[in-house]
Design a protein around this motif. Structure first.
Motif, mmCIF file in Angstrom:
data_model
loop_
_atom_site.group_PDB
_atom_site.id
_atom_site.type_symbol
_atom_site.label_atom_id
_atom_site.label_comp_id
_atom_site.label_asym_id
_atom_site.label_seq_id
_atom_site.Cartn_x
_atom_site.Cartn_y
_atom_site.Cartn_z
ATOM 1 N N LEU A 27 0.845 -1.115 0.194
ATOM 2 C CA LEU A 27 0.118 0.069 0.127
ATOM 3 C C LEU A 27 1.018 1.368 -0.038
ATOM 4 O O LEU A 27 0.411 2.373 -0.667
ATOM 5 C CB LEU A 27 -1.021 0.120 1.239
ATOM 6 N N LEU A 28 1.948 1.200 0.694
ATOM 7 C CA LEU A 28 2.907 2.377 0.742
ATOM 8 C C LEU A 28 3.206 2.477 -0.544
ATOM 9 O O LEU A 28 3.627 3.714 -0.917
ATOM 10 C CB LEU A 28 3.926 2.221 1.930
ATOM 11 N N LEU A 29 3.951 1.600 -1.260
ATOM 12 C CA LEU A 29 4.613 1.681 -2.554
ATOM 13 C C LEU A 29 3.696 2.009 -3.706
ATOM 14 O O LEU A 29 4.044 2.873 -4.367
ATOM 15 C CB LEU A 29 5.214 0.348 -2.753
ATOM 16 N N ARG A 30 2.548 1.496 -3.417
ATOM 17 C CA ARG A 30 1.354 2.287 -4.373
ATOM 18 C C ARG A 30 1.118 3.671 -4.291
ATOM 19 O O ARG A 30 1.016 4.389 -5.391
ATOM 20 C CB ARG A 30 0.063 1.404 -4.277
ATOM 21 N N ARG A 31 1.011 4.194 -3.078
ATOM 22 C CA ARG A 31 0.863 5.634 -2.812
ATOM 23 C C ARG A 31 1.902 6.464 -3.374
ATOM 24 O O ARG A 31 1.686 7.617 -3.793
ATOM 25 C CB ARG A 31 0.437 5.844 -1.390
ATOM 26 N N MET A 32 3.140 5.956 -3.061
ATOM 27 C CA MET A 32 4.268 6.467 -3.287
ATOM 28 C C MET A 32 4.534 6.688 -5.141
ATOM 29 O O MET A 32 4.893 7.515 -5.698
ATOM 30 C CB MET A 32 5.794 5.719 -2.796
ATOM 31 N N ASP A 33 3.995 5.557 -5.449
ATOM 32 C CA ASP A 33 3.827 5.345 -7.050
ATOM 33 C C ASP A 33 3.182 6.653 -7.665
ATOM 34 O O ASP A 33 3.129 7.282 -8.596
ATOM 35 C CB ASP A 33 3.634 4.028 -7.561
ATOM 36 N N ALA A 34 1.852 6.726 -6.950
ATOM 37 C CA ALA A 34 0.945 7.649 -7.544
ATOM 38 C C ALA A 34 1.164 9.063 -7.065
ATOM 39 O O ALA A 34 1.113 9.887 -8.106
ATOM 40 C CB ALA A 34 -0.608 7.347 -6.716
ATOM 41 N N TRP A 42 9.028 2.995 -7.565
ATOM 42 C CA TRP A 42 7.888 2.427 -6.347
ATOM 43 C C TRP A 42 7.173 1.157 -7.005
ATOM 44 O O TRP A 42 6.791 0.368 -6.510
ATOM 45 C CB TRP A 42 7.113 3.660 -5.798
ATOM 46 N N ASN A 43 6.888 1.346 -8.430
ATOM 47 C CA ASN A 43 5.915 0.306 -9.059
ATOM 48 C C ASN A 43 7.059 -0.932 -9.218
ATOM 49 O O ASN A 43 6.484 -1.901 -9.096
ATOM 50 C CB ASN A 43 5.584 0.806 -10.478
ATOM 51 N N ALA A 93 18.962 -12.998 -0.239
ATOM 52 C CA ALA A 93 19.699 -12.848 -1.602
ATOM 53 C C ALA A 93 18.716 -12.448 -2.583
ATOM 54 O O ALA A 93 18.661 -11.586 -3.388
ATOM 55 C CB ALA A 93 20.409 -13.817 -1.869
ATOM 56 N N TRP A 94 17.625 -13.111 -2.855
ATOM 57 C CA TRP A 94 16.534 -13.057 -3.831
ATOM 58 C C TRP A 94 15.912 -11.530 -3.486
ATOM 59 O O TRP A 94 15.777 -10.682 -4.761
ATOM 60 C CB TRP A 94 15.352 -14.080 -3.767
ATOM 61 N N LEU A 95 15.648 -10.997 -2.353
ATOM 62 C CA LEU A 95 14.998 -9.701 -2.258
ATOM 63 C C LEU A 95 16.045 -8.595 -2.552
ATOM 64 O O LEU A 95 15.735 -7.787 -3.192
ATOM 65 C CB LEU A 95 14.693 -9.649 -0.646
ATOM 66 N N VAL A 96 17.155 -8.863 -2.085
ATOM 67 C CA VAL A 96 18.483 -7.870 -2.355
ATOM 68 C C VAL A 96 18.789 -7.801 -4.031
ATOM 69 O O VAL A 96 18.836 -6.698 -4.488
ATOM 70 C CB VAL A 96 19.645 -8.432 -1.726
ATOM 71 N N VAL A 97 18.507 -8.846 -4.622
ATOM 72 C CA VAL A 97 18.682 -8.895 -6.273
ATOM 73 C C VAL A 97 17.363 -8.052 -6.708
ATOM 74 O O VAL A 97 17.646 -7.171 -7.665
ATOM 75 C CB VAL A 97 18.838 -10.049 -6.687
ATOM 76 N N HIS A 98 16.525 -8.270 -6.077
ATOM 77 C CA HIS A 98 15.258 -7.761 -6.688
ATOM 78 C C HIS A 98 15.269 -6.189 -6.402
ATOM 79 O O HIS A 98 14.814 -5.288 -7.157
ATOM 80 C CB HIS A 98 13.871 -8.228 -6.153
ATOM 81 N N ILE A 99 15.647 -5.740 -5.307
ATOM 82 C CA ILE A 99 15.838 -4.335 -4.955
ATOM 83 C C ILE A 99 16.692 -3.760 -5.805
ATOM 84 O O ILE A 99 16.451 -2.642 -6.409
ATOM 85 C CB ILE A 99 16.046 -4.033 -3.394
ATOM 86 N N ALA A 100 18.007 -4.154 -5.995
ATOM 87 C CA ALA A 100 19.090 -3.748 -6.926
ATOM 88 C C ALA A 100 18.497 -3.654 -8.272
ATOM 89 O O ALA A 100 18.953 -2.602 -8.873
ATOM 90 C CB ALA A 100 20.216 -4.496 -6.739
ATOM 91 N N SER A 101 17.869 -4.598 -8.867
ATOM 92 C CA SER A 101 17.488 -4.388 -10.195
ATOM 93 C C SER A 101 16.313 -3.466 -10.401
ATOM 94 O O SER A 101 16.248 -2.746 -11.228
ATOM 95 C CB SER A 101 16.637 -5.873 -10.568
ATOM 96 N N ALA A 102 15.421 -3.201 -9.112
ATOM 97 C CA ALA A 102 14.526 -2.078 -9.497
ATOM 98 C C ALA A 102 15.138 -0.629 -9.319
ATOM 99 O O ALA A 102 14.659 0.239 -10.100
ATOM 100 C CB ALA A 102 13.708 -2.154 -8.140
ATOM 101 N N ALA A 103 16.169 -0.679 -8.573
ATOM 102 C CA ALA A 103 17.026 0.562 -8.455
ATOM 103 C C ALA A 103 17.583 0.936 -9.850
ATOM 104 O O ALA A 103 17.639 2.127 -10.594
ATOM 105 C CB ALA A 103 17.877 0.802 -7.203
#
Length: 369
Positions: A27-34, A42-43, A93-103
């Protein structure tokens, strides 16, 4: 019975808390994306929801499973804790890769939105791709090392492994010399701006577009949809043609062989007319001139331009077809011809000998159709 109920309550509470926290983060990420539509960060972070849930659930169970007074669980307490630790490390490790990929993807998207230079975009895209592969490889290696260190046998062998690390490194370097060479060549290609994703190149006589660049190999898609997979060290050790360096616009030539009587001036006007109706011509330049001659033909060269290699190929084919068809229809005398007319038959006076002992020459001697 109380032990089973306590186990179920721990599992249910951990699951409920996990889904509650993940829903709040979503919910927080969706609000930040809007609120910030100018960045896709954020998306993109919302794709990490599954990895986040696994991390939260494993962490909660890892901290609470010892509070369950259940005999089968107490007998396997060490094994359960070890499995939960492995799951927590892998999911982290999976979460870190996803966060780095998003950034990284978000940074590239914002850069692409403010840059109109295609060459820079391809260069940054190549660098971003290799950076993400390096980050993924590093995180995977660290995660595997952390998992191995959870086994007591590997911890006891740590001292001997460190002591022999120098020898192992030398042996591995010699054995993997080719792989390491490709690895460093990949960095050189990415940050030396030698070749980028989307560049049009010619390697080993094959024309194609660079489709993928990794740390060890490079994939080129040819015009007939084949894929050439080549080690990246090829591009640092051998010369190759990069048609996209300095801009993707290109100049090409069309050669047409004509008779000496071909209307060159009219061909020049026809070329301009054809180019004006050709959607792939970029309008930068054009020309037509006679560049060579032989006893039977002349070589007419037409110069055309286009915004990239694909459009240039289409423009050249269109010009060649239009000029040949126009010559055949309007000026057929301008096309090359092979003379097949018979030779003239000599008269009676020509058949008389020279009078110096020579025999008469037959009328058809030496003349064959």
């Amino acid at each position: 019975m109380n032990s089973v109920l306590r186990l179920l309550s721990v599992l249910a509470g951990s699951a409920l808390l996990t889904f509650t926290v993940s829903w709040l983060v979503h919910l927080l990420l969706r609000r930040m994306d809007a609120r910030h539509p100018e960045t896709p960060l954020w998306n993109l972070l919302r794709r990490c929801r599954l990895a986040l849930r696994i991390v939260l659930f494993a962490a909660l169970l890892r901290g609470a499973y010892r509070q369950v007074d259940w005999r089968p669980l107490e007998e396997r307490e060490a094994g359960v804790g070890h499995v939960l630790s492995l799951v927590l490390i892998g999911a982290g490790a999976w979460l870190v890769v996803h966060i780095a990929s998003a950034a990284v993807e978000s940074s590239y998207a914002r850069y692409a939105a403010g840059t109109r230079d295609p060459a820079r975009l391809r260069r940054v895209r190549t660098q971003v791709t290799l950076i993400m592969r390096v980050v993924t490889a590093v995180v995977a290696v660290v995660a595997i090392a952390a998992m191995l260190l959870t086994f007591p046998s590997f911890r006891t062998l740590g001292t001997s492994v460190l002591a022999s690390a120098g020898i192992i490194g030398i042996v591995a370097g010699i054995a993997a010399q080719s792989t390491l060479g490709n690895l460093f060549a990949g960095f050189q290609i990415a940050f030396g701006d030698m070749v980028r994703i989307g560049d049009t190149v010619v390697v080993d006589g094959e024309w194609g577009v660079v489709e993928e660049v990794t740390l060890t190999f490079l994939a080129v898609r040819t015009w007939d949809e084949r894929r050439l997979t080549m080690p990246v060290s090829y591009f640092t050790a051998r010369p190759f043609e990069n048609w996209s360096r300095g801009g993707i616009q290109m100049t090409g030539t069309v050669f047409i062989h004509c008779a000496h009587s071909a209307p060159v001036e009219l061909m020049r006007k026809k070329l301009y007319e054809v180019l004006r109706g050709c959607p792939t011509w970029d309008g930068r330049a054009w020309d037509l001139a006679v560049t060579d001659t032989t006893p039977s033909t002349i070589t007419v060269r037409a110069i055309v331009t286009a915004k990239d290699a694909d459009d240039l190929w289409t423009t050249r084919c269109a010009v060649r077809e239009a000029l040949v068809a126009w010559l055949a229809e309007e000026h057929p005398y301008g096309l090359p011809r092979i003379t097949t007319a018979p030779a003239a038959v000599p008269s009676d006076a020509d058949r008389v000998g020279s009078g110096a002992g020579g025999a008469d020459v037959p009328a058809d001697a030496g003349y064959r159709r």
